[in-house]
Design a protein around this motif. Structure first.
Motif, PDB file in Angstrom:
ATOM      1  N   VAL A 336      50.052  46.900  34.563  1.00 16.46           N
ATOM      2  CA  VAL A 336      50.938  45.872  34.028  1.00 16.46           C
ATOM      3  C   VAL A 336      52.350  46.425  33.949  1.00 16.46           C
ATOM      4  N   ASP A 337      53.327  45.598  34.320  1.00 16.77           N
ATOM      5  CA  ASP A 337      54.751  45.858  34.098  1.00 16.77           C
ATOM      6  C   ASP A 337      55.259  44.709  33.247  1.00 16.77           C
ATOM      7  N   SER A 338      55.876  45.014  32.132  1.00 14.02           N
ATOM      8  CA  SER A 338      56.292  43.946  31.223  1.00 14.02           C
ATOM      9  C   SER A 338      57.687  44.171  30.682  1.00 14.02           C
ATOM     10  N   ALA A 339      58.461  43.099  30.695  1.00 10.88           N
ATOM     11  CA  ALA A 339      59.786  43.062  30.079  1.00 10.88           C
ATOM     12  C   ALA A 339      59.983  41.624  29.610  1.00 10.88           C
ATOM     13  N   PRO A 340      60.830  41.396  28.612  1.00  6.87           N
ATOM     14  CA  PRO A 340      61.062  40.019  28.175  1.00  6.87           C
ATOM     15  C   PRO A 340      61.453  39.118  29.353  1.00  6.87           C
ATOM     16  N   GLY A 341      60.731  38.049  29.518  1.00  6.59           N
ATOM     17  CA  GLY A 341      60.996  37.106  30.604  1.00  6.59           C
ATOM     18  C   GLY A 341      60.215  37.362  31.870  1.00  6.59           C
ATOM     19  N   ARG A 342      59.510  38.495  31.962  1.00  6.14           N
ATOM     20  CA  ARG A 342      58.731  38.767  33.174  1.00  6.14           C
ATOM     21  C   ARG A 342      57.640  39.803  32.882  1.00  6.14           C
ATOM     22  N   THR A 343      56.397  39.355  32.919  1.00  3.35           N
ATOM     23  CA  THR A 343      55.242  40.238  32.785  1.00  3.35           C
ATOM     24  C   THR A 343      54.374  40.078  34.026  1.00  3.35           C
ATOM     25  N   VAL A 344      54.022  41.205  34.635  1.00  4.74           N
ATOM     26  CA  VAL A 344      53.248  41.188  35.872  1.00  4.74           C
ATOM     27  C   VAL A 344      51.968  42.005  35.682  1.00  4.74           C
ATOM     28  N   PHE A 345      50.821  41.331  35.747  1.00  3.02           N
ATOM     29  CA  PHE A 345      49.543  42.021  35.841  1.00  3.02           C
ATOM     30  C   PHE A 345      49.180  42.098  37.319  1.00  3.02           C
ATOM     31  N   ARG A 346      48.982  43.315  37.816  1.00  5.65           N
ATOM     32  CA  ARG A 346      48.678  43.506  39.233  1.00  5.65           C
ATOM     33  C   ARG A 346      47.280  44.091  39.383  1.00  5.65           C
ATOM     34  N   ILE A 347      46.473  43.424  40.191  1.00  6.39           N
ATOM     35  CA  ILE A 347      45.094  43.844  40.460  1.00  6.39           C
ATOM     36  C   ILE A 347      45.000  44.238  41.926  1.00  6.39           C
ATOM     37  N   SER A 348      44.443  45.413  42.187  1.00  6.35           N
ATOM     38  CA  SER A 348      44.261  45.922  43.548  1.00  6.35           C
ATOM     39  C   SER A 348      42.767  46.008  43.825  1.00  6.35           C
ATOM     40  N   LEU A 349      42.324  45.364  44.911  1.00  8.57           N
ATOM     41  CA  LEU A 349      40.891  45.239  45.196  1.00  8.57           C
ATOM     42  C   LEU A 349      40.568  45.716  46.606  1.00  8.57           C
ATOM     43  N   PRO A 350      39.312  46.119  46.823  1.00  8.22           N
ATOM     44  CA  PRO A 350      38.904  46.580  48.162  1.00  8.22           C
ATOM     45  C   PRO A 350      38.542  45.416  49.081  1.00  8.22           C
ATOM     46  N   LEU A 351      38.474  45.729  50.369  1.00  8.77           N
ATOM     47  CA  LEU A 351      38.011  44.754  51.363  1.00  8.77           C
ATOM     48  C   LEU A 351      36.493  44.655  51.330  1.00  8.77           C
ATOM     49  N   ALA A 352      35.974  43.483  51.693  1.00  5.46           N
ATOM     50  CA  ALA A 352      34.532  43.326  51.866  1.00  5.46           C
ATOM     51  C   ALA A 352      34.107  44.049  53.138  1.00  5.46           C
ATOM     52  N   PRO A 353      32.899  44.614  53.163  1.00  4.66           N
ATOM     53  CA  PRO A 353      32.411  45.242  54.398  1.00  4.66           C
ATOM     54  C   PRO A 353      32.419  44.257  55.560  1.00  4.66           C
ATOM     55  N   ARG A 354      32.680  44.759  56.746  1.00  6.45           N
ATOM     56  CA  ARG A 354      32.736  43.893  57.925  1.00  6.45           C
ATOM     57  C   ARG A 354      31.389  43.228  58.176  1.00  6.45           C
ATOM     58  N   GLY A 355      31.463  41.979  58.588  1.00  8.59           N
ATOM     59  CA  GLY A 355      30.255  41.244  58.935  1.00  8.59           C
ATOM     60  C   GLY A 355      29.563  40.576  57.772  1.00  8.59           C
ATOM     61  N   LEU A 356      30.057  40.795  56.531  1.00  8.80           N
ATOM     62  CA  LEU A 356      29.444  40.189  55.366  1.00  8.80           C
ATOM     63  C   LEU A 356      29.948  38.759  55.224  1.00  8.80           C
ATOM     64  N   PRO A 357      29.034  37.744  55.193  1.00  7.43           N
ATOM     65  CA  PRO A 357      29.503  36.357  55.102  1.00  7.43           C
ATOM     66  C   PRO A 357      30.099  36.067  53.736  1.00  7.43           C
ATOM     67  N   GLU A 358      31.133  35.222  53.702  1.00  6.17           N
ATOM     68  CA  GLU A 358      31.776  34.875  52.445  1.00  6.17           C
ATOM     69  C   GLU A 358      30.873  34.001  51.602  1.00  6.17           C
ATOM     70  N   GLU A 359      30.898  34.258  50.270  1.00  8.58           N
ATOM     71  CA  GLU A 359      30.186  33.406  49.336  1.00  8.58           C
ATOM     72  C   GLU A 359      30.977  32.119  49.155  1.00  8.58           C
ATOM     73  N   SER A 360      30.309  30.993  49.232  1.00 15.87           N
ATOM     74  CA  SER A 360      30.990  29.695  49.121  1.00 15.87           C
ATOM     75  C   SER A 360      30.613  29.000  47.828  1.00 15.87           C
ATOM     76  N   HIS A 361      31.555  28.179  47.325  1.00 18.52           N
ATOM     77  CA  HIS A 361      31.308  27.410  46.100  1.00 18.52           C
ATOM     78  C   HIS A 361      31.606  25.945  46.359  1.00 18.52           C
TER      79      HIS A 361
END
Length: 361
Positions: A336-361
Motif C-alpha cells: 500500500v502507498d497512502s497519502a491524503p487524496g490518494r491511497t493505492v493498494f497494489r496486488i501482484s499475482l502469478p500467471l495460471a499454468p499454460r493450458g489450464l481452462p479458465e473458470e467461468s461464472h
C-alpha cells in the motif's frame, strides 16, 4: 558468439531507465520506466526530466557533475514521485553514455520492491502466529454467547418497555461479537485455496457490482483495465473476497460524501518472488485499487496488514490481515502507498499454468 541487440537489451533492463539529453530532455525510456512513471514512451520523449519527475535531490548539479567529469554518480537515497502518488524512496545511478556526447543514462532503483517483499514475509509470520489464538477464541466464546443471547430474549418476554432496551442491547452486542468471531474463524482457516485459472477482470467486476448495490452505493467506481491480461492462478471466491474487502475499506474511508475508486490492471514483468524451496516465480499480473479518500493514518501506515490494527473507531483490524493472508496463500504480494487524496493498494499475482481452462461464472 551471440550477437547482442541494443533495443532488446534496453527493453530487458529490470529497472526503470531513462536516457537524458544534454539539455535535460528525456530522449528515451524503457518499459519499466513507463510503468514507474505511469506514462507512455511517446508522451515522455522530448519532455524535461524534472517536469515529469519530482526528485528530492540536487539533480541539476548531479547531471552537471556527470557531464563535467564524464564519470558515473550514485545517489543512495532520494524520494521520487510523478506527482500522482506518494513519493518512493529510490537509489539513483547516473552515467555518461559512451559515444553520445552529453547524454546521461539514469537508472532508478525503487526500494519499494524490497520493502514489499519484507513486509509480505513479516505479515505472513504475524498472520500465522494469530491463527492459534483466533481458533481458540472462536471455539471458546461463540457457544456461551448463543446462551447469553437466548437468555436475554427469554427475559425480554416478561419485561416492560424500559427494561426491554437493556435486553435489546445485550442481544445486539452478542450478535456483533458473533460476527467478529466469524471473521476470526475465517482468518484461522488453514485450508489451501482451491486455485484455478481465473480472469482477474471477472472477479473485479463481480466485486464492483456487489459494492455498487451495497456499501459502495455512494461511490463512483471507474474501470481502467488492460484487456490483454492473461488468467491468474487463484481461488475465484477468495480473490473476490479480497477485492470486496478493499472496496469496502475505500468506501468507508470516503464517508457519506462519497468519492472515486479506480480499478487499474496492468502487466509488469519485472516482479519476481523467491519461494522457500529456492525456486523463483514471476508475479506479472498487477491490480491496483486506488481511492481519493483521506488516506491511512500515519501512525498505522506501516502496520495495516498486521492482525488487530485498524484505523477505524469500531474496526476489528482483521479485514486487511485476512486480505494479506489470502494473497500470501496465493504466492502473491500486496502493498500500500497512502497519502491524503490518494491511497493505492497494489496486488501482484502469478500467471495460471499454460493450458489450464479458465473458470467461468
Amino acid at each position: 558468439m551471440t550477437q547482442f541487440n541494443g533495443a532488446a537489451l534496453w527493453a530487458s533492463l529490470p529497472l526503470p531507465a531513462l536516457l537524458i539529453g544534454p539539455t535535460g530532455l528525456i530522449l528515451d525510456v524503457n518499459p519499466p520506466a513507463e510503468t514507474f512513471l505511469n506514462a507512455s514512451s511517446k508522451s515522455l520523449v522530448g519532455q524535461p526530466l524534472l517536469d515529469r519527475l519530482s526528485i528530492d535531490a540536487p539533480m541539476e548539479d548531479a547531471l552537471a557533475r556527470v557531464h563535467a567529469h564524464e564519470s558515473p554518480l550514485f545517489i543512495a537515497e532520494a524520494d521520487v514521485t510523478t506527482g500522482e502518488r506518494a513519493p518512493v524512496q529510490c537509489a539513483l545511478q547516473m552515467a555518461p553514455l559512451q559515444d553520445s556526447a552529453g547524454c546521461v543514462l539514469l537508472l532508478i532503483s525503487p526500494r519499494e520492491i524490497a520493502e514489499r517483499l519484507g513486509r509480505s514475509m513479516q505479515v505472513t509470520s504475524a498472520a500465522k502466529s494469530a491463527i492459534g489464538m483466533a481458533e481458540m477464541l472462536a471455539h471458546e466464546i461463540k457457544n456461551p454467547l448463543a446462551g447469553i443471547s437466548g437468555a436475554a430474549q427469554l427475559l425480554a418476554m416478561g419485561l416492560g418497555p424500559e427494561d426491554l432496551e437493556l435486553t435489546d442491547l445485550i442481544v445486539e452486542e452478542t450478535r456483533r461479537i458473533v460476527k467478529l468471531l466469524e471473521q476470526v474463524e475465517q482468518f484461522g482457516n488453514l485450508r489451501p485455496p482451491a486455485r484455478r485459472a481465473v480472469n482477474i477482470h471477472d472477479a473485479l467486476d463481480r466485486a464492483r457490482r456487489s459494492a455498487l448495490v451495497g456499501f459502495g452505493v455512494h461511490m463512483s467506481i471507474v474501470e481502467d483495465y488492460d484487456p490483454s491480461l492473461p488468467a491468474t492462478f487463484a481461488d475465484n471466491d477468495q480473490l473476490m473476497q479480497v477485492f470486496l474487502n478493499l472496496l469496502k475499506n475505500a468506501s468507508e474511508a470516503a464517508g457519506s460524501k462519497g468519492g472515486t475508486i479506480r480499478l487499474h490492471t496492468f502487466y509488469d514483468h519485472s516482479l519476481r518472488r523467491r519461494r522457500k524451496d529456492g525456486s523463483g516465480s514471476t508475479l506479472p499480473l498487477q491490480v491496483e485499487i486506488i481511492d481519493d479518500g483521506p488516506g491511512i493514518p500515519p501512525g498505522i501506515a506501516t502496520d495495516v496488514f498486521e492482525p488487530f490494527v485498524s484505523g477505524r473507531e469500531n474496526g476489528t483490524g482483521l479485514g486487511l490481515a485476512l486480505v494479506s493472508k489470502i494473497i500470501s496463500d496465493h504466492e502473491g504480494w500486496i502493498s500500500v502507498d497512502s497519502a491524503p487524496g490518494r491511497t493505492v493498494f497494489r496486488i501482484s499475482l502469478p500467471l495460471a499454468p499454460r493450458g489450464l481452462p479458465e473458470e467461468s461464472h
